[in-house]
Design an enzyme around this catalytic site. Sequence first.
Site, mmCIF file in Angstrom:
data_model
loop_
_atom_site.group_PDB
_atom_site.id
_atom_site.type_symbol
_atom_site.label_atom_id
_atom_site.label_comp_id
_atom_site.label_asym_id
_atom_site.label_seq_id
_atom_site.Cartn_x
_atom_site.Cartn_y
_atom_site.Cartn_z
ATOM 1 N N LYS A 84 0.806 -1.213 0.000
ATOM 2 C CA LYS A 84 0.000 0.000 0.000
ATOM 3 C C LYS A 84 0.852 1.282 0.000
ATOM 4 O O LYS A 84 0.464 2.286 -0.571
ATOM 5 C CB LYS A 84 -0.911 0.028 1.240
ATOM 6 C CG LYS A 84 -1.950 -1.071 1.299
ATOM 7 C CD LYS A 84 -3.015 -0.874 0.255
ATOM 8 C CE LYS A 84 -4.300 -1.629 0.547
ATOM 9 N NZ LYS A 84 -4.172 -3.027 0.893
ATOM 10 N N GLU A 106 -9.854 5.903 2.641
ATOM 11 C CA GLU A 106 -10.674 4.833 3.184
ATOM 12 C C GLU A 106 -9.742 3.679 3.528
ATOM 13 O O GLU A 106 -8.651 3.577 2.971
ATOM 14 C CB GLU A 106 -11.697 4.369 2.141
ATOM 15 C CG GLU A 106 -11.160 3.352 1.126
ATOM 16 C CD GLU A 106 -10.024 3.857 0.250
ATOM 17 O OE1 GLU A 106 -9.934 5.086 0.046
ATOM 18 O OE2 GLU A 106 -9.224 3.025 -0.223
ATOM 19 N N SER A 371 1.950 -9.684 -0.722
ATOM 20 C CA SER A 371 1.589 -8.263 -0.656
ATOM 21 C C SER A 371 1.729 -7.646 0.726
ATOM 22 O O SER A 371 1.809 -6.421 0.852
ATOM 23 C CB SER A 371 0.156 -8.070 -1.162
ATOM 24 O OG SER A 371 -0.729 -8.919 -0.470
HETATM 25 C C1 LIG Z 1 -5.132 -4.089 0.892
HETATM 26 C C2 LIG Z 1 -4.395 -5.331 0.729
HETATM 27 C C3 LIG Z 1 -4.661 -6.205 -0.333
HETATM 28 C C4 LIG Z 1 -5.760 -5.995 -1.328
HETATM 29 O O1 LIG Z 1 -5.677 -4.826 -2.060
HETATM 30 P P1 LIG Z 1 -5.308 -4.808 -3.606
HETATM 31 O O2 LIG Z 1 -5.638 -3.417 -4.016
HETATM 32 O O3 LIG Z 1 -6.129 -5.831 -4.284
HETATM 33 O O4 LIG Z 1 -3.855 -5.097 -3.708
HETATM 34 C C5 LIG Z 1 -3.871 -7.324 -0.461
HETATM 35 N N1 LIG Z 1 -2.893 -7.600 0.412
HETATM 36 C C6 LIG Z 1 -2.613 -6.793 1.455
HETATM 37 C C7 LIG Z 1 -1.512 -7.165 2.387
HETATM 38 C C8 LIG Z 1 -3.355 -5.639 1.651
HETATM 39 O O5 LIG Z 1 -3.068 -4.849 2.698
#
Ligand SMILES: *Cc1c(COP(=O)(O)O)cnc(C)c1O
Length: 386
Positions: A84, A106, A371
Amino acid sequence: MPRRYGRYGGAYVPETLVPALEELERTWRAARRDPAFRRELARRSTTLGGRPTPLYFAENLTRRAGGAEIWLKREDLVHGGAHKFNNALGQGLLARRMGKPRLIAETGAGQHGVATAMVGAALGLRTEVYMGSVDMERQRPNVERMRLLGAEVHPVESGLRTLKDAIGAALRDWIENVRTTHYLLGSAVGPHPFPSIVAEFQSVIGREIRWQSRRAFGRLPDLVVACVGGGSNAIGTFHPLLHSRVELLGVEAGGASARSGGAASLSRGRPGILHGAFTYVLQDADGQVAETESVSAGLDYAAVGPEHAWLRDTGRARYLAVRDRDALSAFGWLARDEGILPALEPSHALYAAVREARRRPRAQRIVVTLSGRGDKDLEVVARAAR
Ligand SMILES: *Cc1c(COP(=O)(O)O)cnc(C)c1O
């Protein structure tokens, strides 16, 4: 910068927001050509964000799967613990360039709120975050983090009190305060130009995968896998590989059971309009936005970025849904095999990657975008284990 991806995308917004979206697009067009902007983005990505993140060979997990090699793109090591930050930093710099002193955002899992609060503090911008009260309950440590970072957190009590309602509240705030405020949208969703701006800031993931995989194993991977909530880490992974022959696999949240819709908009939704974009939306028989549920708050969203809708229809990317309990299994594998606690969102992608690896020869390479890290999910995981 496309306004539409095939038939998807666009900007279905009230008249009052049109000037702000146009100003954002103008600012972005100028900034991306401005060497000073690019230098500052690169410098802060490194010195504050910790980039580049490693590409890690998950040797033990590969042995468990018994097939293709599994490599992890370590976005869990980015400042704040998730991808993020890449987008929050870029948009924070755009807000400053527009002379807007206030950021609103948000947040679902709280990761985007934390990233925005970090960037707001570093750039000297006031930060206010909207979060559904159900999500505040599920992700309490992140609420604390945001407050400690100097952000104000507004609980949202409308609707299901999750991410969709928080986006609605942030949009209403933006309409009222558009002259002083930048809405720092957290995923590749919403009206144009947000999906393309967010995709470009997150494309640092795929660009690094490109050079790191060439360096690590002499070529591009055969397959990349990423989880899809709104779709920003996935589109950032896919974008720099769109014109290659690399297979692209997006993994949505399948929820608790085969009957539940989970939050799998691409697998189970229909085209419609939500939050200013035409895209796949989970809907009931009457066309009302359906309830979503997932063990991971970050995937719990009824729509998806419009570029994914187009990639799905054209067949360039493939999408599938993974259930809660399979994501929890993958969480346990990575923890015990590799000593890494992943967030529950990418645990969905990990599960799908292990299944793909099993079916493929050893010579193939799979890169999974990890992620985020799992610290925020420990309570949920512990509860599921009882
Ligand atoms: C917010 C989040 C996601 C999902 O958001 P995308 O916009 O689809 O990437 C995935 N993994 C983590 C660790 C997140 O914090």
